[in-house]
Design an enzyme around this catalytic site. Structure first.
Site, PDB file in Angstrom:
ATOM      1  N   LYS A  19       0.818  -1.213   0.000  1.00 42.48           N
ATOM      2  CA  LYS A  19       0.000   0.000   0.000  1.00 42.48           C
ATOM      3  C   LYS A  19       0.852   1.263   0.000  1.00 42.48           C
ATOM      4  CE  LYS A  19      -4.056  -2.116   2.123  1.00 42.48           C
ATOM      5  NZ  LYS A  19      -5.027  -2.102   3.251  1.00 42.48           N
TER       6      LYS A  19
ATOM      7  N   PRO B 187       8.734  -4.457   4.244  1.00 45.96           N
ATOM      8  CA  PRO B 187       8.996  -4.838   5.632  1.00 45.96           C
ATOM      9  C   PRO B 187      10.376  -5.474   5.736  1.00 45.96           C
ATOM     10  CG  PRO B 187       7.594  -6.452   4.584  1.00 45.96           C
ATOM     11  CD  PRO B 187       7.741  -5.327   3.599  1.00 45.96           C
TER      12      PRO B 187
ATOM     13  N   SER C 120      11.335   2.875   5.480  1.00 44.40           N
ATOM     14  CA  SER C 120      10.741   1.589   5.865  1.00 44.40           C
ATOM     15  C   SER C 120      11.287   1.077   7.186  1.00 44.40           C
ATOM     16  CB  SER C 120      10.955   0.553   4.758  1.00 44.40           C
ATOM     17  OG  SER C 120      10.218   0.891   3.612  1.00 44.40           O
ATOM     18  N   ARG C 121      12.440   0.412   7.144  1.00 45.29           N
ATOM     19  CA  ARG C 121      13.083  -0.120   8.341  1.00 45.29           C
ATOM     20  C   ARG C 121      14.586   0.088   8.237  1.00 45.29           C
ATOM     21  NH1 ARG C 121       9.142   0.555  10.313  1.00 45.29           N
ATOM     22  NH2 ARG C 121       7.637  -0.836  11.326  1.00 45.29           N
TER      23      ARG C 121
ATOM     24  N   GLU D  75      18.099   3.080  16.037  1.00 46.49           N
ATOM     25  CA  GLU D  75      17.355   4.278  16.407  1.00 46.49           C
ATOM     26  C   GLU D  75      16.725   4.208  17.790  1.00 46.49           C
ATOM     27  OE1 GLU D  75      12.895   3.986  14.739  1.00 46.49           O
ATOM     28  OE2 GLU D  75      14.388   4.037  13.146  1.00 46.49           O
TER      29      GLU D  75
ATOM     30  N   HIS E   8      12.146   9.225  12.299  1.00 44.99           N
ATOM     31  CA  HIS E   8      11.031   8.282  12.195  1.00 44.99           C
ATOM     32  C   HIS E   8       9.696   9.039  12.316  1.00 44.99           C
ATOM     33  CE1 HIS E   8      10.236   3.734  12.665  1.00 44.99           C
ATOM     34  NE2 HIS E   8       9.171   4.304  12.127  1.00 44.99           N
TER      35      HIS E   8
END
Length: 331
Positions: free
Chosen positions: A154, A206, A233-234, A263, A295
């Protein structure tokens, strides 16, 4: 239900209190992270509400289980910090918010791209000092350039819609091709092909064991000089040490980061009076062509409202023994 809400800030509490008028849960807010040391604060509660950097490893889950917790409601989409095997063994259900506002992330992604390309962050600092020189601020037209979108869920689709408006040639990689992306004119290809062709690469996937540090020295070596890389994202998707070397070699022309592998000890806190001990972060943030945000890509009023509503509804349905569809463990 009585819910212990960890890692909360004022904006979290404001949105949860507003939405909770429809649910009437008993919410208690803690502004510190959930860790093995703080898990004892969950004693006497029915459920725990956790955020992206809370520790949900086996020892923490065991401590929560000892206090009778049977539900952990993640108020985020990511769950890479959750030991799902341990949760299942301890009979703790994990629910999440799979989609709260794809547009929020997508729009922040484009904000990073535009700021880096047109050096807006540098121009802002210069003009504050009455320096109106344009030397070193030259960017490039996005129109006609090639962008590689890694991950077409999405958020990836929301990003693609905006990129399409810029007139970019869009390549994509995802193990599961999205027919919506194909309808939008996206060309699916391999990661290696994206590395070779893309002027801009943006991550929207992810993090899993398989793609940990997917952007590493080997990947950077396949890219052409001056590539722009954006990660909203990550943090673990990008090897920061390898990125530093690629920046030094001018292989990476600019790097936009809203997430960072380490982080949890930095983001969502005021560290302005502290000495930052993370040398990798210090080296990255000292580069003029690296733009960090803490973030915050999710941080819109709409996203916060959606997060609160889905989270509180997940808790309500669990209490009624009804599946929400947002469970991470099949029971």
């Amino acid at each position: 239900m009585k819910v212990a809400v960890f890692s909360t800030k004022k904006y979290d509490q404001k949105s949860f209190e507003l939405i909770n008028t429809n649910y009437q849960h008993e919410l208690t807010y803690f502004d510190f992270r959930l860790t093995q040391q703080t898990a004892i604060m969950a004693h006497g509660f029915d459920a725990v509400c956790a955020f992206v950097n809370d520790d949900l490893s086996q020892p923490v889950l065991q401590e929560l289980a000892n206090h009778g917790i049977q539900l952990i409601a993640m108020r985020c989409a990511g769950f890479d910090k959750v030991d799902l095997d341990a949760a299942e063994q301890l009979n703790i259900q994990i629910v999440r918010v799979p989609a709260y506002s794809p547009e929020a992330i997508a729009e922040h992604t484009l904000g990073l791209m535009l700021s880096l390309n047109r050096r807006i962050h540098r121009a802002y600092q210069r003009t504050r000092d009455a320096n109106f020189s344009l030397e070193g601020l030259t960017g490039f037209n996005f129109h006609g350039k090639t962008v590689g979108v890694i991950g077409t869920g999405k958020i990836g689709i929301a990003t693609i819609r905006i990129l399409k408006g810029f007139g970019m040639n869009i390549l994509a990689y995802d193990p599961y091709e999205n027919p919506i992306a194909i309808e939008l004119g996206v060309t699916y290809t391999t990661l290696e092909d994206i590395y070779r062709q893309a002027n801009v690469i943006t991550l929207h996937c992810p993090m899993t064991q398989e793609n940990y540090h997917m952007l590493n020295a080997d990947a950077f070596d396949q890219m052409h000089d001056g590539v722009m890389i954006i990660n909203t994202s990550r943090g673990g998707l990008l090897n920061s040490i390898d990125a530093i070397e690629a920046l030094k070699a001018s292989r990476i022309g600019s790097l936009g980061i809203d997430v960072y592998e380490n982080e949890q000890d930095l983001f969502f806190q005021d560290k302005s009076n502290d000495v930052i001990k993370d040398d990798v972060f210090r080296r990255l943030s000292s580069c003029h062509n690296v733009l960090f945000t803490g973030h915050q890509a999710f941080l819109t009023e709409e996203a916060l409202g959606n997060i609160a509503d889905t989270t509180l509804n997940n808790i309500l349905l669990f209490g009624r023994n009804i599946l929400s569809g947002n469970e991470l463990i099949n029971k």
